[in-house]
Structures are given as C-alpha cells and as structure tokens.
Scaffold this active site. Structure first.
Site, PDB file in Angstrom:
ATOM      1  N   HIS A 269       0.969  -1.237   0.084  1.00 11.36           N
ATOM      2  CA  HIS A 269      -0.007   0.182   0.173  1.00 11.36           C
ATOM      3  C   HIS A 269       0.771   1.234  -0.019  1.00 11.36           C
ATOM      4  O   HIS A 269       0.856   1.894  -0.914  1.00 11.36           O
ATOM      5  CB  HIS A 269      -0.985   0.046   1.143  1.00 11.36           C
ATOM      6  CG  HIS A 269      -1.948  -1.245   1.280  1.00 11.36           C
ATOM      7  ND1 HIS A 269      -2.801  -1.228   0.053  1.00 11.36           N
ATOM      8  CD2 HIS A 269      -2.203  -1.888   2.028  1.00 11.36           C
ATOM      9  CE1 HIS A 269      -3.325  -2.501   0.447  1.00 11.36           C
ATOM     10  NE2 HIS A 269      -3.076  -2.983   1.430  1.00 11.36           N
ATOM     11  N   ASP A 320      -5.173  -8.209  -3.298  1.00  7.92           N
ATOM     12  CA  ASP A 320      -5.437  -7.970  -1.989  1.00  7.92           C
ATOM     13  C   ASP A 320      -6.798  -8.600  -1.506  1.00  7.92           C
ATOM     14  O   ASP A 320      -7.078  -9.713  -1.350  1.00  7.92           O
ATOM     15  CB  ASP A 320      -5.647  -6.336  -1.755  1.00  7.92           C
ATOM     16  CG  ASP A 320      -5.560  -5.992  -0.367  1.00  7.92           C
ATOM     17  OD1 ASP A 320      -5.535  -7.004   0.492  1.00  7.92           O
ATOM     18  OD2 ASP A 320      -5.461  -4.863   0.017  1.00  7.92           O
TER      19      ASP A 320
END
Length: 451
Positions: A269, A320
């Site tokens: 991220h 993810d």
C-alpha cells in the site's frame, strides 16, 4: 544454454518493453525461457500462436480467503462505514473457513487470477490456526491448503506466512476475533520451512503491520528471512496517526529508520507517504506493492504515484481483497485514480522516455512483481520462467488498433481481460475450471447459509 524442450512462435510479443514482430520463444526442460528471438520465421515444429503475446504479471499481494467475502460488504446499515468497519465484518469470514474450504475458495480465486493475466500469486497468509485459535496438529495445515489450491488451478505460489502478535500499538495481545492469526517469528519461519521445496511454491515471510508486531519480533524475523519480506504499511491515515503517537515516527519513516530496509522488503500500500519517506525507500532498494481496486473499495486514498515512479522505486500490483482479479483493470484504476486526483491525463507517462501510460506502468509492475515474488528475472527474457498470456485475436475491444497501441487499448479500452490462454513454466494451464467453480459454490453455500 539450456536444452530446448518446447518452441512457440508469435506474430507479435512484448519483449524488452515494446512490441516486437515474429518472435520465437523456446522453453527449456527447466521450465524457463532458453531463447527469445525476434524477427524470425516460424521454426519447423514450433507451436504457432494466433494472438499477440504478453508476459504475465505477478499478483504481489493476495488474501485468498477474502474471495469468499466479495460482494457481501456493499451495503451500509449504520451511520458510518470505513476500512475498520469492513475489517470487522471480514473477520467473520476468517472465523468460518476450514482447510478444505480454504482450498476450494483459493483454487477458484487462482483460476480467476490466471484468466486475468497473472501466473504467480504472493499469498500474504495470516489465517493459520483452527477455528478456536489452537494450532492444527500440522501447524502449516492452512498453508498446505493454499499450496494444493495453487496446484489445482495451475498458478505459481509465493507463500508469505505472516507475523501477527497484537491488536494494536497499545495492545498486549490479539482480539478474540483475531485468534486464528497469532504467530511468533519462529512459527512463521517453521511454516515457511514446511512449504520450502514443494513444486511450484516459493517462500518468504511477512509482518502484518507495525501495529500488529513488536519491534523486537520484526527484527528477529527480518534477520532470519532469506526470501521476500512483505509488510502492510500506511494504508490508512488512522494507522499513520497511531504510529506517530506510539513511536514518534510515521510508519514508513519508522521502517526506514529501524527495520533495515533492503531489496527483500515490499511495502504493501504505502498510500500515505511523504516525499522524504519516498526518498528513503528509494535509497534502501525496497519495493512498493499498490492495490488500486482494493484501495478504492476501502476508501484508503490515493498514493503519490508520480513520485514513486520518478524515484525509481520497484513497483508491483496486488489483488488484495479480490474485488478485482485481472491486472488490466488494476492498471486502469491506478492511472484513472491519478487522473481524478490531479485533474489531468496520462499521469503515468514519461514524455520523451515512455509516452504510453500503460507501457510505463506495465513494465514497472512486470519487473517489480518478479522481485516481490522472489524471482531474479520475470518476463519474456532468457532465464525467466516460461510464462506468457496469449491475447484473444477475436477480442472486439482490440479490433482495428494499430499494433503499437495494443497495450494501451488493453488497459484503457477493453472491458475485460481479453486473454485466450496462459502458459506457466512452459505448459499451457489446463485446470478443471468447472470442478473448481462447483467446489467454490458449494463452500459459499455452506458458510453463508441463512444469510
């Protein structure tokens, strides 16, 4: 030179960062590319491909079990809904799945990822223990289920067992609904060891986040890990604020100062990063894994993509939470998000160097994804694993495009991933897609009965 085991010939292939004509690709007996030759006639005996050919990408960040939650969190019954409320609901799935159910869910996901242009998945795996939180008799039981699922689907797997010790910076232990996640550095290493050497599987390790692991444990794991080492970092502004309050540093700043960042590290991220933190990551050689669709779905915010690109930081992409399972759509949203943020077009392009946003992103994610998965080479190049995707020559979205714009059209003009088939290790994937889907649907019916 490795002995040639199988030859392919493509009318056009993405080699060296651009389209090349009449490409011979020779796979060795070791499952890697032994030769890549451009501008040659079809050799006798080579398999002639009808469609253009691209390297696959690595899905560098996956939580396979969350595939069972896709489409089930898109309603709001309270005044507020954000990442943290989503996380609490997601834990409900984590508390349901048994090993055989995880295998079915993961196999379905992995088959989808293959159809979406990936051929390797990095599984950031923290669902380790039995439903009551006690270790299985075989501590790697859930990890072995993932390896079986990868084999069922035909995808390569990089297993990253996760260090997860506490519920937050000020907590001494995990919450009851996190009981299946608990690990020590040694347990992480033992799980990785149990999978090491299995065909189609490579291993590394992961730290869930700075809030979830003690500094001494992070240091212990980092000292012992000889593969890729991933960590969630700076996804949410609340996480940044909590880290500042607890340590006096922002999360990426803390890693740069105290974790000994190097090329093994992959910062997942890294959404909320300052220019100084980006410079520190660039100097360390660490990479960043961006998950555009999930970050949009969870309301994380926008990363500073122009700075990450200009700093030369290795970049990769991840699915993810599995709301999107094809890399063309991930790249589309990565660039489109930046256009919305900056109110201009082709933010990712580099005029005078690479004017195509799609090409610049694809090349950076191709190379960075290979590193994130633990490979020294990735793509249509000698020594890399013999993986590719063949574009469907009948795909209407690509019809009529000049050859040099095929990748642009694929990322920004095609509604779905227009791939005909996928090669992994020199062999076309031939999984039982119908059987995999049927098992997935049966598990979904079991765990969501009455919902």
């Amino acid at each position: 030179m490795a002995a040639v085991n199988r030859e392919f010939w493509a009318p056009r292939a993405w080699v060296g960062g651009r389209w090349r004509e009449q490409v011979r690709l020779a796979a060795g007996a070791d499952g890697c590319w032994a030769a890549v030759d451009c501008g040659v006639a079809p050799p006798p005996g080579a398999e002639r491909l009808a469609g253009d050919v691209l390297p696959t990408l690595v899905d560098a960040h996956s939580h396979a079990f969350q595939r069972a939650f896709v489409g089930l969190s898109e309603r709001r019954d309270d005044a507020h809904d954000d990442f943290w409320s989503w996380r609490d609901r997601m834990y409900g799935v984590a508390l349901k799945l048994r090993p055989e159910q995880l295998r079915a869910v993961a196999a379905h996901l992995y088959a989808e990822l293959l159809a979406g242009g990936y051929s390797q998945v990095c599984e950031f795996h923290y669902l380790h223990h039995d439903l009551d939180g006690r270790p299985y008799a075989e501590p790697a039981e859930m990890s072995l289920a993932l390896a079986d699922a990868a084999q069922d689907a035909g995808i390569g797997l990089t297993l990253l067992p996760v260090l997860y010790e506490r519920a937050g910076f000020q907590a001494d232990a995990l919450r009851p609904d996190q009981r299946r996640f608990a690990t020590t550095p040694q347990q992480v290493l033992d799980i990785a060891s149990a999978l090491r050497g299995r065909a189609g599987v490579s291993v590394g390790a992961a730290v869930h986040s700075l809030r979830a692991a003690r500094p001494a444990s992070i240091a212990e794991l980092a000292a012992a890990c000889d593969g890729p080492l991933h960590v969630h970092v700076a996804e949410q502004t609340a996480e940044v604020d909590d880290c500042l309050a607890a340590t006096g540093c922002r999360p990426i700043e803390w890693l740069a100062r105290h974790a000994g960042l190097d090329a093994r590290w992959q910062l997942v991220h890294a959404t909320h990063a300052t220019p100084g933190e980006i410079e520190a990551v660039a100097a360390s050689g660490a990479g960043v894994v961006i998950c555009p669709a999930t970050e949009a779905d969870l309301g994380d915010g926008f990363c500073d993509l122009p700075r990450w690109l200009d700093a030369g930081v290795p970049l990769a992409v991840g699915s993810d939470s599995q709301v999107v399972r094809a890399w063309p759509e991930e790249l589309r949203w990565l660039e489109w998000g930046q256009r919305l943020l900056h109110r201009r077009r082709n933010v990712s392009a580099a005029p005078g160097v690479e004017p195509s946003s799609a090409a610049r992103l694809f090349e950076r994610l191709r190379a960075g994804g290979g590193t994130a998965a633990g490979f020294a080479r990735w793509g249509l190049e000698v020594g890399a694993r013999a993986d590719l995707v063949e574009l469907d020559p009948a795909e209407p979205a690509l019809a009529g495009l000049p050859p040099g714009h095929r990748l642009d059209g694929l990322v920004f003009g095609a509604p779905a991933a227009p791939f005909k088939r996928t090669l992994v290790g020199g062999r076309w994937v031939a999984a039982d897609r119908e059987g995999i889907r049927a098992r997935f649907e049966a598990v979904m019916a079991e765990i969501w009965a009455g919902s």
